[in-house]
Design a protein around this motif. Structure first.
Motif, PDB file in Angstrom:
ATOM      1  N   ALA A  43       0.859  -1.186   0.000  1.00 20.05           N
ATOM      2  CA  ALA A  43       0.000   0.000   0.000  1.00 20.05           C
ATOM      3  C   ALA A  43       0.892   1.232   0.000  1.00 20.05           C
ATOM      4  CB  ALA A  43      -0.894   0.031   1.253  1.00 20.05           C
ATOM      5  N   LEU A  44       0.228   2.378  -0.078  1.00 20.46           N
ATOM      6  CA  LEU A  44       0.901   3.654   0.139  1.00 20.46           C
ATOM      7  C   LEU A  44       0.740   4.012   1.611  1.00 20.46           C
ATOM      8  CD1 LEU A  44      -0.131   5.875  -2.905  1.00 20.46           C
ATOM      9  CD2 LEU A  44       2.196   5.558  -2.072  1.00 20.46           C
ATOM     10  N   TYR A  45       1.819   4.415   2.236  1.00 22.67           N
ATOM     11  CA  TYR A  45       1.769   4.813   3.633  1.00 22.67           C
ATOM     12  C   TYR A  45       2.106   6.296   3.712  1.00 22.67           C
ATOM     13  CZ  TYR A  45       1.344  -0.057   4.783  1.00 22.67           C
ATOM     14  OH  TYR A  45       0.881  -1.344   4.876  1.00 22.67           O
ATOM     15  N   PHE A  46       1.162   7.029   4.284  1.00 21.95           N
ATOM     16  CA  PHE A  46       1.340   8.463   4.397  1.00 21.95           C
ATOM     17  C   PHE A  46       1.530   8.868   5.841  1.00 21.95           C
ATOM     18  CE2 PHE A  46       0.637   9.666   0.126  1.00 21.95           C
ATOM     19  CZ  PHE A  46      -0.348   8.847  -0.387  1.00 21.95           C
ATOM     20  N   CYS A  47       2.387   9.839   5.999  1.00 28.84           N
ATOM     21  CA  CYS A  47       2.532  10.521   7.262  1.00 28.84           C
ATOM     22  C   CYS A  47       1.937  11.916   7.067  1.00 28.84           C
ATOM     23  CB  CYS A  47       4.013  10.604   7.626  1.00 28.84           C
ATOM     24  SG  CYS A  47       4.382  11.625   9.038  1.00 28.84           S
ATOM     25  N   ALA A  48       1.293  12.424   8.087  1.00 32.42           N
ATOM     26  CA  ALA A  48       0.777  13.788   8.064  1.00 32.42           C
ATOM     27  C   ALA A  48       1.176  14.458   9.365  1.00 32.42           C
ATOM     28  CB  ALA A  48      -0.739  13.798   7.899  1.00 32.42           C
ATOM     29  N   SER A  49       1.239  15.786   9.344  1.00 26.77           N
ATOM     30  CA  SER A  49       1.512  16.504  10.578  1.00 26.77           C
ATOM     31  C   SER A  49       0.576  17.703  10.687  1.00 26.77           C
ATOM     32  CB  SER A  49       2.980  16.929  10.671  1.00 26.77           C
ATOM     33  OG  SER A  49       3.267  17.998   9.781  1.00 26.77           O
ATOM     34  N   SER A  50       0.378  18.147  11.907  1.00 26.51           N
ATOM     35  CA  SER A  50      -0.501  19.301  12.127  1.00 26.51           C
ATOM     36  C   SER A  50      -0.056  20.065  13.355  1.00 26.51           C
ATOM     37  CB  SER A  50      -1.955  18.843  12.287  1.00 26.51           C
ATOM     38  OG  SER A  50      -2.145  18.196  13.537  1.00 26.51           O
ATOM     39  N   LEU A  51      -0.429  21.329  13.385  1.00 22.59           N
ATOM     40  CA  LEU A  51      -0.256  22.153  14.575  1.00 22.59           C
ATOM     41  C   LEU A  51      -1.635  22.401  15.204  1.00 22.59           C
ATOM     42  CD1 LEU A  51       1.444  23.822  16.480  1.00 22.59           C
ATOM     43  CD2 LEU A  51       1.216  25.758  14.907  1.00 22.59           C
ATOM     44  N   ASN A  52      -2.590  22.717  14.374  1.00 23.32           N
ATOM     45  CA  ASN A  52      -3.972  22.852  14.826  1.00 23.32           C
ATOM     46  C   ASN A  52      -4.768  21.696  14.218  1.00 23.32           C
ATOM     47  OD1 ASN A  52      -3.636  25.288  16.378  1.00 23.32           O
ATOM     48  ND2 ASN A  52      -3.256  26.270  14.427  1.00 23.32           N
ATOM     49  N   ARG A  53      -5.786  21.974  13.453  1.00 22.75           N
ATOM     50  CA  ARG A  53      -6.605  20.891  12.921  1.00 22.75           C
ATOM     51  C   ARG A  53      -6.234  20.532  11.500  1.00 22.75           C
ATOM     52  NH1 ARG A  53     -12.502  20.933  15.056  1.00 22.75           N
ATOM     53  NH2 ARG A  53     -11.766  18.911  15.729  1.00 22.75           N
ATOM     54  N   GLU A  54      -5.488  21.425  10.833  1.00 23.19           N
ATOM     55  CA  GLU A  54      -5.164  21.185   9.431  1.00 23.19           C
ATOM     56  C   GLU A  54      -4.037  20.170   9.337  1.00 23.19           C
ATOM     57  OE1 GLU A  54      -6.290  25.647   7.765  1.00 23.19           O
ATOM     58  OE2 GLU A  54      -4.199  25.085   8.107  1.00 23.19           O
ATOM     59  N   GLN A  55      -4.330  19.048   8.690  1.00 28.71           N
ATOM     60  CA  GLN A  55      -3.331  18.001   8.530  1.00 28.71           C
ATOM     61  C   GLN A  55      -2.712  18.108   7.142  1.00 28.71           C
ATOM     62  OE1 GLN A  55      -4.499  14.036   9.704  1.00 28.71           O
ATOM     63  NE2 GLN A  55      -5.735  14.796  11.408  1.00 28.71           N
ATOM     64  N   TYR A  56      -1.378  18.116   7.127  1.00 27.18           N
ATOM     65  CA  TYR A  56      -0.632  18.202   5.881  1.00 27.18           C
ATOM     66  C   TYR A  56       0.088  16.876   5.659  1.00 27.18           C
ATOM     67  CZ  TYR A  56      -1.702  23.132   6.178  1.00 27.18           C
ATOM     68  OH  TYR A  56      -2.383  24.309   6.264  1.00 27.18           O
ATOM     69  N   PHE A  57      -0.132  16.317   4.489  1.00 19.48           N
ATOM     70  CA  PHE A  57       0.375  14.992   4.183  1.00 19.48           C
ATOM     71  C   PHE A  57       1.722  15.047   3.471  1.00 19.48           C
ATOM     72  CE2 PHE A  57      -3.028  11.837   4.965  1.00 19.48           C
ATOM     73  CZ  PHE A  57      -3.998  12.701   5.436  1.00 19.48           C
ATOM     74  N   GLY A  58       2.532  14.023   3.732  1.00 12.83           N
ATOM     75  CA  GLY A  58       3.769  13.845   3.007  1.00 12.83           C
ATOM     76  C   GLY A  58       3.527  13.152   1.679  1.00 12.83           C
ATOM     77  N   PRO A  59       4.591  12.916   0.917  1.00 17.55           N
ATOM     78  CA  PRO A  59       4.465  12.304  -0.412  1.00 17.55           C
ATOM     79  C   PRO A  59       4.207  10.808  -0.363  1.00 17.55           C
ATOM     80  CG  PRO A  59       6.753  12.712   0.082  1.00 17.55           C
ATOM     81  CD  PRO A  59       5.980  13.319   1.200  1.00 17.55           C
ATOM     82  N   GLY A  60       4.403  10.210   0.802  1.00 17.61           N
ATOM     83  CA  GLY A  60       4.091   8.796   0.944  1.00 17.61           C
ATOM     84  C   GLY A  60       5.270   7.874   0.680  1.00 17.61           C
ATOM     85  N   THR A  61       5.154   6.680   1.217  1.00 19.52           N
ATOM     86  CA  THR A  61       6.078   5.581   0.926  1.00 19.52           C
ATOM     87  C   THR A  61       5.261   4.471   0.287  1.00 19.52           C
ATOM     88  OG1 THR A  61       7.584   6.048   2.761  1.00 19.52           O
ATOM     89  CG2 THR A  61       7.556   3.789   1.908  1.00 19.52           C
ATOM     90  N   ARG A  62       5.677   4.065  -0.899  1.00 18.53           N
ATOM     91  CA  ARG A  62       4.985   2.940  -1.551  1.00 18.53           C
ATOM     92  C   ARG A  62       5.674   1.657  -1.139  1.00 18.53           C
ATOM     93  NH1 ARG A  62       1.382   2.235  -5.377  1.00 18.53           N
ATOM     94  NH2 ARG A  62       1.418   4.413  -6.045  1.00 18.53           N
ATOM     95  N   LEU A  63       4.983   0.845  -0.388  1.00 15.98           N
ATOM     96  CA  LEU A  63       5.513  -0.440   0.075  1.00 15.98           C
ATOM     97  C   LEU A  63       4.934  -1.551  -0.788  1.00 15.98           C
ATOM     98  CD1 LEU A  63       7.011  -2.277   2.115  1.00 15.98           C
ATOM     99  CD2 LEU A  63       4.907  -2.270   3.471  1.00 15.98           C
ATOM    100  N   THR A  64       5.828  -2.346  -1.341  1.00 15.41           N
ATOM    101  CA  THR A  64       5.417  -3.518  -2.115  1.00 15.41           C
ATOM    102  C   THR A  64       5.969  -4.751  -1.422  1.00 15.41           C
ATOM    103  OG1 THR A  64       5.479  -2.254  -4.179  1.00 15.41           O
ATOM    104  CG2 THR A  64       5.471  -4.652  -4.362  1.00 15.41           C
ATOM    105  N   VAL A  65       5.083  -5.659  -1.074  1.00 13.92           N
ATOM    106  CA  VAL A  65       5.489  -6.915  -0.434  1.00 13.92           C
ATOM    107  C   VAL A  65       5.323  -8.037  -1.449  1.00 13.92           C
ATOM    108  CG1 VAL A  65       5.111  -8.497   1.495  1.00 13.92           C
ATOM    109  CG2 VAL A  65       4.749  -6.034   1.799  1.00 13.92           C
ATOM    110  N   THR A  66       6.412  -8.758  -1.701  1.00 15.40           N
ATOM    111  CA  THR A  66       6.368  -9.825  -2.719  1.00 15.40           C
ATOM    112  C   THR A  66       6.482 -11.203  -2.077  1.00 15.40           C
ATOM    113  OG1 THR A  66       8.749  -9.747  -3.055  1.00 15.40           O
ATOM    114  CG2 THR A  66       7.407  -8.288  -4.410  1.00 15.40           C
TER     115      THR A  66
END
Lengths: 110, 112
Positions: A87-110
């Protein structure tokens, strides 16, 4: 403006292996969130940290753990990987309520 | 069960037209409603957000309309452009919980 940084951007692992995803939040943001997004799906909340303490827990498997360090970066550790963890795994951060997302890590399990 | 219901699943609009995406919720504890735009392989980007004490909020070509009594809110994209082609997610947040609850997404295609 500084954004959320995630590393690595792509990761390929085999079943039963372990993966570590890293997140560097926007400076001065006090909360970090992790989300998982499967193909064609909406992001699903995994876990969050407020001021380095776990604050909320969502649908995170017991095989996963996370922590936030003194410099506010966070790591998501995933063990005994399964094909369904791809899947894509996203991290987000916030100071108040607005969450800002990172570009993500694409994890592939084979 | 999706706590925030979003429609339509996909939307095709001509360039210059108005794109309208709708969301509905049941949990009256939700008190913050953002919209995110996501391009393939990228992270969701915060577009605009509204609180339930406001009925409408406009930022550039993007407008949120909010109907508290009906527990519905919608995103209007005026003068839609091909560059707006993306997946749009509505979301909701409660005062106590810090996790976003997302709608299922709308794939918008704006034809040139």
């Amino acid at each position: 403006a500084a954004g959320v940084i995630q590393s690595p951007r792509h990761l390929i692992k085999e079943k039963r292996e372990t993966a570590t995803l890293k997140c560097y939040p926007i400076p001065r943001h006090d909360t970090v969130y992790w989300y998982q997004q499967g193909p064609g799906q909406d992001p699903q909340f995994l876990i969050s940290f407020y001021e380095k303490m776990q604050s909320d827990k969502g649908s995170i498997p017991d095989r996963f753990s996370a922590q936030q360090f003194s410099d506010y970066h966070s790591e998501l550790n995933m063990s005994s990987l399964e094909l369904g963890d791809s899947a894509l795994y996203f991290c987000a951060s916030s100071l108040n309520r607005e969450q800002y997302f990172g570009p993500g890590t694409r994890l592939t399990v084979t | 069960q999706q706590q925030v219901k979003q429609s339509p699943q996909s939307l095709i609009v001509q360039k210059g037209g108005i794109s309208i995406i709708n969301c509905a919720y049941e949990n009256t504890a939700f008190d913050y409603f953002p919209w995110y735009q996501q391009f393939p392989g990228k992270g969701p980007a915060l577009l605009i957000a509204i609180r339930p004490d406001v009925s409408e909020k406009k930022e550039g070509r993007f407008t949120i309309s909010f109907n508290k009594s009906a527990k519905q809110f919608s995103l209007h994209i005026m003068d839609s452009q091909p560059g707006d082609s993306a997946t749009y997610f509505c979301a909701a947040l409660t005062g106590s919980a810090r996790q976003l609850t997302f709608g299922s997404g709308t794939q918008l295609t704006v034809l040139p």
